[in-house]
Structures are given as structure tokens and as C-alpha cells.
Design an enzyme around this catalytic site. Sequence first.
Site, PDB file in Angstrom:
ATOM      1  N   GLU A 132       4.474  -5.134   7.235  1.00 47.60           N
ATOM      2  CA  GLU A 132       3.704  -4.032   7.792  1.00 47.60           C
ATOM      3  C   GLU A 132       4.136  -3.621   9.198  1.00 47.60           C
ATOM      4  OE1 GLU A 132       2.594  -6.382   5.914  1.00 47.60           O
ATOM      5  OE2 GLU A 132       0.953  -5.723   4.631  1.00 47.60           O
ATOM      6  N   GLU A 183      -0.489  -9.441  -0.509  1.00 51.25           N
ATOM      7  CA  GLU A 183      -1.913  -9.768  -0.313  1.00 51.25           C
ATOM      8  C   GLU A 183      -2.631  -9.915  -1.656  1.00 51.25           C
ATOM      9  OE1 GLU A 183      -2.295  -6.511   2.468  1.00 51.25           O
ATOM     10  OE2 GLU A 183      -2.961  -7.911   4.018  1.00 51.25           O
ATOM     11  N   GLY A 218       0.620  -5.079   0.844  1.00 48.94           N
ATOM     12  CA  GLY A 218      -0.544  -5.238  -0.029  1.00 48.94           C
ATOM     13  C   GLY A 218      -0.191  -5.942  -1.327  1.00 48.94           C
ATOM     14  N   ALA A 246       0.856  -1.194   0.000  1.00 48.75           N
ATOM     15  CA  ALA A 246       0.000   0.000   0.000  1.00 48.75           C
ATOM     16  C   ALA A 246       0.888   1.238   0.000  1.00 48.75           C
ATOM     17  CB  ALA A 246      -0.885  -0.010   1.239  1.00 48.75           C
TER      18      ALA A 246
HETATM   19  N1  T1G Z   1       4.619   3.490  -0.053  1.00 46.42           N
HETATM   20  C1  T1G Z   1       5.028   4.662  -0.606  1.00 46.42           C
HETATM   21  N2  T1G Z   1       6.244   4.837  -1.189  1.00 46.42           N
HETATM   22  C2  T1G Z   1       7.066   3.767  -1.222  1.00 46.42           C
HETATM   23  C3  T1G Z   1       6.704   2.511  -0.675  1.00 46.42           C
HETATM   24  C4  T1G Z   1       5.418   2.395  -0.075  1.00 46.42           C
HETATM   25  N3  T1G Z   1       4.987   1.226   0.442  1.00 46.42           N
HETATM   26  N4  T1G Z   1       7.757   1.654  -0.860  1.00 46.42           N
HETATM   27  C5  T1G Z   1       8.712   2.351  -1.498  1.00 46.42           C
HETATM   28  N5  T1G Z   1       8.301   3.614  -1.714  1.00 46.42           N
HETATM   29  C6  T1G Z   1       9.055   4.681  -2.387  1.00 46.42           C
HETATM   30  C7  T1G Z   1      10.262   5.116  -1.561  1.00 46.42           C
HETATM   31  O1  T1G Z   1       9.879   6.097  -0.617  1.00 46.42           O
HETATM   32  C8  T1G Z   1      11.175   5.673  -2.630  1.00 46.42           C
HETATM   33  O2  T1G Z   1      10.648   6.963  -2.987  1.00 46.42           O
HETATM   34  C9  T1G Z   1      10.918   4.750  -3.825  1.00 46.42           C
HETATM   35  O3  T1G Z   1       9.622   4.150  -3.592  1.00 46.42           O
HETATM   36  C10 T1G Z   1      11.947   3.658  -3.949  1.00 46.42           C
HETATM   37  O4  T1G Z   1      11.984   2.999  -2.662  1.00 46.42           O
HETATM   38  C11 T1G Z   1      -2.617  -2.901   3.148  1.00 46.42           C
HETATM   39  C12 T1G Z   1      -1.021  -1.737   4.952  1.00 46.42           C
HETATM   40  C13 T1G Z   1      10.008  -2.012  -2.015  1.00 46.42           C
HETATM   41  C14 T1G Z   1      12.034  -3.051  -0.950  1.00 46.42           C
HETATM   42  O5  T1G Z   1       6.661  -1.836   3.926  1.00 46.42           O
HETATM   43  O6  T1G Z   1      10.675  -1.929   1.574  1.00 46.42           O
HETATM   44  O7  T1G Z   1       1.016  -2.690   2.281  1.00 46.42           O
HETATM   45  O8  T1G Z   1      12.750   8.256  -2.542  1.00 46.42           O
HETATM   46  O9  T1G Z   1      14.356   3.670  -2.176  1.00 46.42           O
HETATM   47  O10 T1G Z   1      15.738   0.286  -2.054  1.00 46.42           O
HETATM   48  O11 T1G Z   1      -1.611  -4.730   4.189  1.00 46.42           O
HETATM   49  O12 T1G Z   1      10.940   0.499  -0.880  1.00 46.42           O
HETATM   50  O13 T1G Z   1      12.174   7.512  -4.872  1.00 46.42           O
HETATM   51  O14 T1G Z   1      10.804   9.329  -3.725  1.00 46.42           O
HETATM   52  O15 T1G Z   1      13.154   1.913  -0.781  1.00 46.42           O
HETATM   53  O16 T1G Z   1      14.702  -0.612  -4.228  1.00 46.42           O
HETATM   54  C15 T1G Z   1       4.053  -2.406   3.169  1.00 46.42           C
HETATM   55  C16 T1G Z   1       8.224  -0.613   1.824  1.00 46.42           C
HETATM   56  C17 T1G Z   1       3.270  -1.153   3.098  1.00 46.42           C
HETATM   57  C18 T1G Z   1       7.554  -1.982   1.751  1.00 46.42           C
HETATM   58  C19 T1G Z   1      12.268  -1.197  -2.596  1.00 46.42           C
HETATM   59  N6  T1G Z   1       5.210  -2.348   2.280  1.00 46.42           N
HETATM   60  N7  T1G Z   1       9.185  -0.430   0.760  1.00 46.42           N
HETATM   61  O17 T1G Z   1      13.511  -0.814  -2.042  1.00 46.42           O
HETATM   62  O18 T1G Z   1      13.822   1.431  -3.190  1.00 46.42           O
HETATM   63  S1  T1G Z   1       1.858  -1.196   4.154  1.00 46.42           S
HETATM   64  C20 T1G Z   1       6.431  -2.051   2.748  1.00 46.42           C
HETATM   65  C21 T1G Z   1      10.369  -1.097   0.759  1.00 46.42           C
HETATM   66  C22 T1G Z   1       0.810  -2.298   3.384  1.00 46.42           C
HETATM   67  C23 T1G Z   1      -1.297  -3.591   3.400  1.00 46.42           C
HETATM   68  C24 T1G Z   1      -0.344  -2.791   4.188  1.00 46.42           C
HETATM   69  C25 T1G Z   1      11.321  -0.734  -0.345  1.00 46.42           C
HETATM   70  C26 T1G Z   1      11.384  -1.780  -1.484  1.00 46.42           C
HETATM   71  P1  T1G Z   1      11.668   8.087  -3.578  1.00 46.42           P
HETATM   72  P2  T1G Z   1      13.399   2.539  -2.105  1.00 46.42           P
HETATM   73  P3  T1G Z   1      14.537   0.051  -2.913  1.00 46.42           P
END
Ligand code: T1G
Length: 686
Positions: free
Chosen positions: A123, A103, A100, A61
Amino acid sequence: MPVKTRREGTTAHVTLDVPPVNAIGRETRQGLIDALDWVEAEPGLERVILAGAGRAFAAGADAREFDGPALAPHLPEVVARIEACHVPWIAAVHGAALGGGCELALACRYRIATPDASIGLPEVTLGVVPGAGGTQRLPRLVGLKPALEMIATGKPVSGETALALRLVDELAEEPVFAAEEVNHELLSTMVAVGDLPGPAGDDEALAAAREAARRRMRGQIAPLRAIDLIEMSITEPLAEAQAVEREIFLKLRTGAQAKALRHIFFAERAARAPDWLRDTVPAEISRAVVVGGGTMGAGIAYAFLNAGIFVDLIETDAEGVARAQGNVDKIIAASLKRGLIDEAAAAKRRAALSVTQDYAIAREADMAIEAAFESMAVKQEVFGRLEAEMRPDTLLATNTSYLDVNEIAAVLGDPSRLVGLHFFAPAHIMKLLEIVRGDATSDAALATGFALARRLRKLPVLAGVCDGFIGNRILARYREAADTVMLEGSTPWEIDAAMVAFGYAMGPYEAQDLSGLDIAFANRRRQDATRDPNRRYIPIADRMVNEGRLGKKVGVGWYRYPGGGGKVMDPLIEDLVREEARFAKVDRRAFEPGEIQERLVLAMINEATRILEEGIAQTAADIDVVTVAGYGFPRWRGGLMHYADTLGPKAVLKRVEAFAQEDPVAWKPSGLLRRLVDAGKTFADP
Ligand code: T1G
């Protein structure tokens, strides 16, 4: 268009396309609903292949939406419709399928992944629980224990491991092509994950997961809530349990811990070269000299080798060369043992390293960094020799953690080449890198420093020149406040316990025992000549060093370490502190944990506002990155300044002024703190 659809024969392709990692925001959810409407209206479809464009399937998400209201269509609705769709969906996963994203894959009838994919429900690392059925579907698919491990820790698994867990049905280098080949009969027999029976109960596994969460993620709410939800999957029907999951997700999402973890997540990603450096071209680094092969130098050398940079490590004599080679070999062996690299990668690193006494080798280098003894004279001598050998356009860097970068640069014919690159031990593991800008440092040198940080996968933070830059300057105030509380009535173990209760992995005294008391002692001696004579000085730590209590490495410091084992309290310290209190004519009193926490944290906050005021740090978020990534500040509090904003500048000023009644020098409120209060601004306000 965040979701692209196309039909090829009896196959529908639905592709997420939201660069850079297909974070799932409202528009993407709506795009998926539209795609579902299209699929359900299309005659003669036999399969839908869900994939991600670019380098990821879906990062989860869009966490940037979490500060606002939850916007329809909601992800659980999308997941439910995919799962109920009369045409079976296949998830073709490459790169990250997280949160997500995972999911969505669980809603599909069949899952194919590349071996190196990263699949999971992280999460809890953002302070929430899965909010679209993950706590109910994952346990049904992989069983209770693997689901507990993946969800309560937030750790993803590779495609290989996912296959072993039956989280995916197939591995393929090209998942989309493989999805087109899945046997139609097989596909039509696959049971929806949501229709699978709940996992078998295992009270022991649940208890172990709760104990691990309390120990490893102390103070955090989400992991324990996630375990409660996973436990529900054993007995409760999917719909009922998913309703509870959604309620808990929505509640946590707006809570303090989720806000703090989201803040630090984005602050770390904002830790990059400042905008004004955008047009400056960094130098290409393929070969680097590292001067000094001690712990720091060997760690820095290995960090460079890990990034594919050739390293010439220079030491002073044959013994130093042998020691340095041994130090790097030890790190390589440890990486091999931990499975971080294989033999081929280890051999590649060994082949890319040379260790020598001969500075002439620096002629080949694109940059040099020194990690020599923390002495101005030694460092100036090193840079004199490097400058004599190296091409005039090459970067010169110092890893000094305290010394004045401007004074070091003064010996150079061209001081604009010099930048501070302050690594943190162990340099090949710790992600923080303070990039220290000297008065003469050129934009080109800075840009190269930031580019190198990115290549080393470090978190770069720009720092100005002062004693201790950002992190060590705040640390000095933290320790000073701790010593003051100790002299006035507490003990190292009470103070450590209070700070562990605040969320640190360990308190200031145990940390000193690990790093060695002699390092800070040497720095205090260096500061003797310039220390403010009006500032109260607590001599207890000096006395420890003078009495040989240097820390764990000698078996005794603030604690004893019988047989080199774990720490035990030492009554001798209480006598020593009482004696110093008598010398200082201090009437000692008891301190409650809350007051210890407040004094130590407010001391850091007040110093941090000075660091911002002097421009030593650019933003409050940078200070959060430094304190979390380099000094163990609890991540789930968002960093020192995010935490300060939960208190508010007004409350901080009020308490600092109260403490200033006791000690007007140590507790002098900074001008910035007063100005923020007068302006009604937060620390995060630019
Ligand atoms: N939301 C918004 N922006 C995100 C994002 C996210 N989930 N994940 C990455 N970005 C942006 C990040 O800020 C950066 O932005 C760019 O993408 C590249 O990221 C309903 C509630 C996927 C392993 O916790 O672990 O789903 O700096 O530099 O090193 O159940 O990003 O370019 O402007 O980290 O290649 C759960 C979080 C969400 C994963 C990639 N998901 N992301 O790593 O690139 S909650 C996460 C990561 C959810 C559901 C629930 C990593 C990555 P900018 P990056 P990377």
C-alpha cells in the site's frame, strides 16, 4: 459475478473472478458478504476455500475507487466476518495476494500458497497504508521485524519466503486441492490471526525502520504512518488499533501523495501501443542483431537475451568483439551474483549470444538495432551495411539519444523500416523506452517496437523527432536552468541539495558527474551551428570539460572524488563560477532552495508544454512516465506534468512570465500554456 460460490460435500468454494487480477471493488466486497451469508446459512460445512480465478489470488483493493467516497461494504467488515465465521476459511493463494488480497488471506484460519506466489502489503507504494487490518494482523503472524520490512517498504515476498515467515502454513503447486486435504482437526485448532498476541516490542527495529523509511522513501508520509500503526500492534487491542488504521488510510487515500502515486501507477500501465496501432500486426522477433557492444549495446543485447531472443552482436574488429563479449559476460555475472538468474539461465543466455564482425549474420535476423557511436556518419554507414544483408521486411532500429532519426533513415532504400528505440543506461535495467517515430516510419515498424517493449517488460512512450525527443529535451532545459542559477549566485552543491529536498535521489550536478560531462559537451558542440544566437549561453560546463573535469570517472567534475570515493565540494568550482560571472557581468545573489526548485521545475514544465504542443509527446501522462522512469523525477509527485497540475497552468504561467522579465528567450511561455489558462483546462486534459 465477481464472486462465485459452490458446495462440494462439506467444502464451500468461494472464488474471486474479476479479470485480470481480481482487484477488490465494491461489487467484489458485496459478493464476499453474500458468500458469507450463504456459508453461515449452509448446514454441515467443514471448510471454506477462498481462491482467485485467473492469474492472481487478488491484487488488492481496486485503486480506481480511491478517488471517490469509500463505499460499503468496506473491506474491514468483510475481513472481520471471515475471521469470525463459524466455518474455518482457507486461503488458497497463487499469483499475487497483495494489499487487500493479503488482508483477506490473513482473515483466514489457514493459508496455502504456491512457491512462486507474491504476497504482501504494498500500500505505501500507492501512498496509503493497509486499510483492512494488515498493520495489526501481519505483525501478529510474522513478528515485528518482518512486518516492518514488508509493510514500510511495500515489498512482497514469495510463497517460499512466506512459509519461512509462517505467513502461510503450507506450500503447494495446487493450493485449492491442498486446501481440500487439510486435516479437519488441525483446521479446527488454528487460532484466528486477530486473536494472536501482539508482537514483542523492539525499539531498535522500530528506529531502524523509521530511519530506513526516511532515507529510502524520503518525503513520503505513508511509510512512517505505517510504522506508527505497526508499533500500535505491540500494545493496543486489535479493534482500537484497526480503527486508527482505517482513519489514517482514509485520510491518506485522498491526499496529494496517494493521488500522485495512483496517477503514475495507472499512467505506467497505460504506456502501451496507441489505439490507432491496434489492428497493425507486429513482426515476430526471435533473432536480433545488435550493432555495437559498448555499455549500451551490451545492455540492449542482454535485455533481448532476458526475453528469450537470440542475439548476434556485431562489432567492428577483433578487439571490439572481445570487448563486447566481455561486457555481456560482466552483466551475466552481475545478474548471477545478485541472484536474478541461476547458472542454467546464465548458460542459456550465453548460448543464445554470438559476437562477430561479420554483417552477413544479419541475414538470419528478424530485426537489427544499432548502438554505435553517436555520429551520424557512423550510424548511416551501419544501416547501409545492415540493409544490404537483411530481409527487406525486417525492422531496423536506432538507439540514438539525440540524432535526427529522419536523417539516419534517409540513407535507406526503404526508410519506413526505421524506428528509434531509445533505451536508457543500463539498458537491461531501466524500464523506459522512447519509441521514436520518424516521418517515414511505418505502422508495422511502430507496432513491432511496442510489441518488443512489452516483451522486454519496458515502459514504451511514443516520441516524435526533435533534438532529445522527450526526456533529453526536458533534461537540457533542467540543466540550462541550473547553470543559470549557478552563474547568478548559487553553487552546484546548493542546487543539488535543493533538488534532493524536492525529492530527487540526486541533484543535476552529481548526476552529471556520474554520467560524464563529455556526453552533454559533445551534444552542445553538435548544436553550436543551429543554436539561437539570442539565447543566453552559460559556458561553465564547457569550461569544466576543457579543463578535464569530466566527472567521477576521472576523479573530478563538479565535485572531487578523492580516491574514487564519495563526492566532496570543491572550492575551485566556486572560483571558476565567480570568474565566469564576472566575464558575464552578472551581479550574483543568494538563492533560497525554494526558488532553485521553482526555477528548475518550471523550466522543465514550460519545455514539456512545448513538447506536447509540437506533438513530440502524445499526452501529459506520457511525460510523467518519461520523467519518473527515466530521469528520477520523484515518483510520489506523480511525474512532471501531474506535479504541474498541482500548481495549475495559471500559476505556472504567472511565474514563467515573471521569469521572462529576466530572460524573454529562455522563459518564453509556450502557446499551449497560454491556451490552457485561457480555456481553464489542466495539463492532463486531452
Ligand atoms: N486496482 C485497480 N486496478 C489494478 C490493480 C489495483 N489494485 N492492480 C492491477 N490493476 C490493473 C492494472 O491497472 C492493469 O489494468 C491490470 O490490472 C493488470 O495489471 C484496503 C488499500 C497485481 C502485481 O498495490 O502490483 O489493497 O492496464 O499490468 O504486471 O489495505 O498489477 O489491464 O487496464 O500491473 O501482471 C494494493 C497493485 C492496493 C497491487 C499484477 N495493491 N498491482 O502485475 O499486471 S491498495 C497493489 C500490482 C489496498 C487495502 C489497500 C500489479 C500486479 P489494464 P498489471 P501485472
